[in-house]
Design an enzyme around this catalytic site. Structure first.
Site, PDB file in Angstrom:
ATOM      1  N   SER A   2       0.813  -1.218   0.000  1.00  0.00           N
ATOM      2  CA  SER A   2       0.000   0.000   0.000  1.00  0.00           C
ATOM      3  C   SER A   2       0.846   1.266   0.000  1.00  0.00           C
ATOM      4  CB  SER A   2      -0.932   0.011   1.212  1.00  0.00           C
ATOM      5  OG  SER A   2      -0.191  -0.113   2.416  1.00  0.00           O
ATOM      6  N   ASN A  48       4.068  -5.235   5.759  1.00  0.00           N
ATOM      7  CA  ASN A  48       2.951  -6.056   6.229  1.00  0.00           C
ATOM      8  C   ASN A  48       3.431  -7.326   6.923  1.00  0.00           C
ATOM      9  OD1 ASN A  48       0.631  -4.454   5.451  1.00  0.00           O
ATOM     10  ND2 ASN A  48       1.220  -4.884   3.339  1.00  0.00           N
ATOM     11  N   GLY A  62      -1.925  -4.296   1.258  1.00  0.00           N
ATOM     12  CA  GLY A  62      -1.980  -5.500   2.068  1.00  0.00           C
ATOM     13  C   GLY A  62      -1.004  -6.577   1.664  1.00  0.00           C
ATOM     14  N   ASP A  73      -4.229   6.525  10.694  1.00  0.00           N
ATOM     15  CA  ASP A  73      -3.760   5.228  11.197  1.00  0.00           C
ATOM     16  C   ASP A  73      -2.310   5.275  11.677  1.00  0.00           C
ATOM     17  OD1 ASP A  73      -2.312   5.293   8.811  1.00  0.00           O
ATOM     18  OD2 ASP A  73      -3.488   3.731   7.840  1.00  0.00           O
ATOM     19  N   HIS A 115       0.176   5.023   7.051  1.00  0.00           N
ATOM     20  CA  HIS A 115       0.242   5.339   5.624  1.00  0.00           C
ATOM     21  C   HIS A 115       0.532   6.821   5.387  1.00  0.00           C
ATOM     22  CE1 HIS A 115      -2.126   1.564   5.642  1.00  0.00           C
ATOM     23  NE2 HIS A 115      -1.407   1.324   4.569  1.00  0.00           N
TER      24      HIS A 115
END
Length: 206
Positions: free
Chosen positions: A29, A94, A66, A175, A178
């Site tokens: 991502s 991830n 992801g 979050d 990102h």
């Protein structure tokens, strides 16, 4: 005079026929541009920055939100088509967030590098660092993956993809992970000199 002009035109035609350097940004991502418009994603911003510096490049966005290192390996062949001049490899975040054994991530990344090298496609490796809450042992094993692989395979390395982003509120989304559009600009500003080194190794003199 006519012969010289024709030769000059021929040389120009050959140079034009070479076209731009074609890169693929293979990642998760952070590459794909999570919750950002396509023109604000890392590959697009980097391409604009390089063109502003006189570089003839095209950067394909092969980021999948992801994705893990093994996921990137699974889709490697169709994500990096023939004719690709180089790959910016950005995977591992991830794996780290899931607490995956660093040995698994290391093996997948190394397999990606080896398979690309077998196809004659050089790799710029974008590193990742483990979060502090994963413990000192995990962090040491995970953080060592990228410099170790770069040394073993002679790769151009950018040590930490999120340099200047992690821990900076204006550069991260809610979050805390990102990059915002501003964060992507920060990533690009940081990695740009390393990408230019990489490009000079691909196409000296460009």
């Amino acid at each position: 005079m006519i012969v010289l002009t024709a030769a000059a035109l021929g040389g120009a035609a050959v140079h034009a026929a070479e076209g731009p350097v074609k890169l693929v940004a293979l990642g998760d991502s952070l590459t794909a541009g999570y919750r950002l418009p396509a023109n604000a994603a890392f590959p697009a911003v980097l391409e604009r920055a390089l063109k502003a510096r006189g570089r003839s490049v095209e950067i394909a966005n092969a980021g999948v939100s992801g994705d893990t290192t093994t996921g990137g390996l699974d889709r490697l062949d169709w994500s990096v088509p023939d004719g690709t001049d180089g790959v910016i490899l950005e995977l591992g975040a991830n794996d780290m967030l899931r607490g995956t054994d660093p040995a698994v991530a290391r093996k997948a990344l190394e397999t990606i590098v080896v398979r690309l090298k077998e196809r004659g496609i050089p790799v710029l490796l974008a590193g990742m660092l483990a979060a502090p809450n994963l413990g000192a042992e995990y962090r040491a094993r995970f953080d060592a993956i990228y410099p170790d692989l770069a040394k073993a395979h002679g790769l151009v390395l950018y040590p930490f993809f999120l340099e200047g982003v992690t821990g900076h509120r204006a550069n991260t989304m809610e979050d805390g992970l990102h990059p915002t559009a501003q964060g992507v600009e920060t990533v690009v500003a940081g990695i740009l000199p390393t990408v230019e080194i990489f490009l000079d190794k691909l196409k000296p003199g460009r």
